[in-house]
Every structure is written in structure tokens, then in C-alpha cells.
Design an enzyme around this catalytic site. Structure first.
Site, PDB file in Angstrom:
ATOM      1  N   VAL A  11     105.636   0.001  31.604  1.00  0.00           N
ATOM      2  CA  VAL A  11     105.090  -1.221  32.207  1.00  0.00           C
ATOM      3  C   VAL A  11     103.578  -1.011  32.262  1.00  0.00           C
ATOM      4  O   VAL A  11     103.063  -0.363  33.169  1.00  0.00           O
ATOM      5  CB  VAL A  11     105.669  -1.465  33.612  1.00  0.00           C
ATOM      6  CG1 VAL A  11     105.058  -2.719  34.229  1.00  0.00           C
ATOM      7  CG2 VAL A  11     107.190  -1.542  33.572  1.00  0.00           C
ATOM      8  N   ASP A 173     100.892   3.624  32.993  1.00  0.00           N
ATOM      9  CA  ASP A 173     102.247   3.159  33.258  1.00  0.00           C
ATOM     10  C   ASP A 173     102.321   2.749  34.727  1.00  0.00           C
ATOM     11  O   ASP A 173     102.282   3.599  35.622  1.00  0.00           O
ATOM     12  CB  ASP A 173     103.250   4.263  32.938  1.00  0.00           C
ATOM     13  CG  ASP A 173     104.691   3.785  32.973  1.00  0.00           C
ATOM     14  OD1 ASP A 173     104.969   2.754  33.628  1.00  0.00           O
ATOM     15  OD2 ASP A 173     105.541   4.448  32.354  1.00  0.00           O
ATOM     16  N   HIS A 174     102.435   1.452  34.968  1.00  0.00           N
ATOM     17  CA  HIS A 174     102.376   0.903  36.322  1.00  0.00           C
ATOM     18  C   HIS A 174     103.615   1.260  37.143  1.00  0.00           C
ATOM     19  O   HIS A 174     103.627   1.069  38.360  1.00  0.00           O
ATOM     20  CB  HIS A 174     102.199  -0.611  36.246  1.00  0.00           C
ATOM     21  CG  HIS A 174     101.528  -1.232  37.425  1.00  0.00           C
ATOM     22  ND1 HIS A 174     100.842  -0.512  38.383  1.00  0.00           N
ATOM     23  CD2 HIS A 174     101.435  -2.532  37.799  1.00  0.00           C
ATOM     24  CE1 HIS A 174     100.354  -1.345  39.285  1.00  0.00           C
ATOM     25  NE2 HIS A 174     100.712  -2.576  38.954  1.00  0.00           N
ATOM     26  N   ARG A 175     104.635   1.806  36.518  1.00  0.00           N
ATOM     27  CA  ARG A 175     105.802   2.254  37.287  1.00  0.00           C
ATOM     28  C   ARG A 175     105.429   3.445  38.157  1.00  0.00           C
ATOM     29  O   ARG A 175     106.062   3.674  39.189  1.00  0.00           O
ATOM     30  CB  ARG A 175     106.960   2.639  36.362  1.00  0.00           C
ATOM     31  CG  ARG A 175     107.510   1.466  35.551  1.00  0.00           C
ATOM     32  CD  ARG A 175     108.544   1.924  34.559  1.00  0.00           C
ATOM     33  NE  ARG A 175     107.960   2.912  33.633  1.00  0.00           N
ATOM     34  CZ  ARG A 175     108.676   3.670  32.811  1.00  0.00           C
ATOM     35  NH1 ARG A 175     109.996   3.571  32.791  1.00  0.00           N
ATOM     36  NH2 ARG A 175     108.087   4.525  32.003  1.00  0.00           N
ATOM     37  N   ILE A 177     101.700   4.612  38.257  1.00  0.00           N
ATOM     38  CA  ILE A 177     100.274   4.562  38.584  1.00  0.00           C
ATOM     39  C   ILE A 177      99.918   3.215  39.200  1.00  0.00           C
ATOM     40  O   ILE A 177     100.127   2.160  38.582  1.00  0.00           O
ATOM     41  CB  ILE A 177      99.418   4.796  37.313  1.00  0.00           C
ATOM     42  CG1 ILE A 177      99.813   6.103  36.618  1.00  0.00           C
ATOM     43  CG2 ILE A 177      97.936   4.772  37.662  1.00  0.00           C
ATOM     44  CD1 ILE A 177      99.664   7.352  37.460  1.00  0.00           C
TER      45      ILE A 177
END
Length: 187
Positions: A11, A173-175, A177
Site C-alpha cells: 500500500v 509501504d503505508h501498512r 510506515i
């Protein structure tokens, strides 16, 4: 296959900014300055130097920064890894980068040198473009992209002066960070 996996799993969140490099541009090696900045930024936000396991939703933060360097060649893209950048001299770093470029051109990079990156750098600006949305390839969680340096007016104090600016694009990776971690890393 790695790109397909990245597209279906990660993501992505990308932020961009410009760095005024006028004080040292053309006097120092741009790539080595960026590598040093990445090492410094990892000290401030260590989570960006990690691997994420999406199966177990767990992560591992690394002390050493093993930097993957995107190297374009007529044979395709290679991402060889410079191990533990914090413990290398400028000369050693430059020699490793040049060796990897030569090896990419001759298709002779060893498979073992393409593994275990903890963070990645893409210098797409050496070809064209200012900003991008670089692709994070698991298990890494961050890629830094440097755009094409350009000259533009900047405000310094109460005056406007011409300066060289380096565009930066950082994707994570927004999952794992958060936007806060990513912006602090970029700063």
C-alpha cells in the site's frame, strides 16, 4: 515477478520535496551525498530501514543500512546491494557503485549481490524527470528517488537567489510506515 508482487501487496504512500543543494552542488558527488543523507535519515527514523512480513504482519528493523542501488542497463534494471553503507568510505562507496554499473552493463552481477537490501535508492533523474512514485518491493518498506537537478529562484533570508535544487520522491509501504515517519525521514 517482483513488481507484480509489489503491486498486489504494498500500500504505497509517496511524498515529494525539493532540497536546496546550491551550497555544495558541483563540488561534491551527488550520489554519495544522497547516500550519506539516507544513512542519517535512517538514524532518525529506523523503521524505514526494515523488512515487513505481510503473512505474519510483523517487521524487523535492521541496524546496518544495506542500500539497494537501482542500476539501469540495456539488459534491464538491476538492484545490487551495498552492504552496511555507514561503515564505508566515500571512495569505497564510489568504487562499489561504479563496479555495479560495469557489471550491469556486462550482465555479470552475482546473484548474491542482488539480495538483502534494507532500503533502496533510485536515481531516475540521471535520465529525466523531477518526481516519481518509485515502487517498493517487499520485503523492503522504503525507496528513495532522486529527480533531475534543476536551477530555480529560491528565497534565502530576504532575497531571491538562483539555486540548484534536487527533487526527492520517497515511497513507503503505508501498512507499516506512517505519514509522520515518512515526512520526518524526508526532512
Amino acid at each position: 515477478l517482483n513488481m507484480q508482487h509489489a503491486n498486489s501487496e504494498v500500500v504505497p504512500i509517496t511524498i515529494t520535496d525539493d532540497a536546496n543543494i546550491n551550497a555544495w552542488f558541483k563540488q561534491d558527488d551527488l550520489t554519495l551525498r544522497v547516500i550519506n543523507a539516507i544513512h542519517t535519515a535512517v538514524q532518525a527514523e529506523p523503521m524505514l530501514n526494515s523488512h515487513f512480513d505481510s503473512t505474519n504482519y510483523s517487521f524487523r528493523i535492521f541496524n546496518a543500512v544495506n542500500l539497494g542501488i537501482a542500476v539501469d542497463s540495456e539488459h534491464g534494471l538491476y538492484v545490487p546491494v551495498i552492504q552496511d553503507i555507514g561503515n564505508k568510505t566515500k571512495t569505497t562507496l564510489r568504487d562499489e557503485i561504479n563496479n555495479y554499473k560495469n557489471q550491469a552493463a556486462s550482465k555479470s552481477i552475482k546473484q548474491e549481490n542482488l539480495k538483502d537490501a534494507t532500503i533502496v535508492l533510485s536515481n531516475f533523474g540521471s535520465f529525466a524527470a523531477r518526481y516519481a512514485t518509485p515502487v517498493v518491493t517487499p520485503p523492503t518498506v522504503c525507496i528513495i528517488g532522486t529527480g533531475r537537478v534543476y536551477k530555480t529562484p529560491v528565497v534565502e533570508g530576504n532575497s531571491v537567489k538562483p539555486a540548484y535544487v534536487l527533487p526527492l520522491s520517497v515511497t513507503a509501504d503505508h501498512r507499516l510506515i506512517t505519514g509522520g515517519k515518512l515526512t520526518r525521514f524526508l526532512a
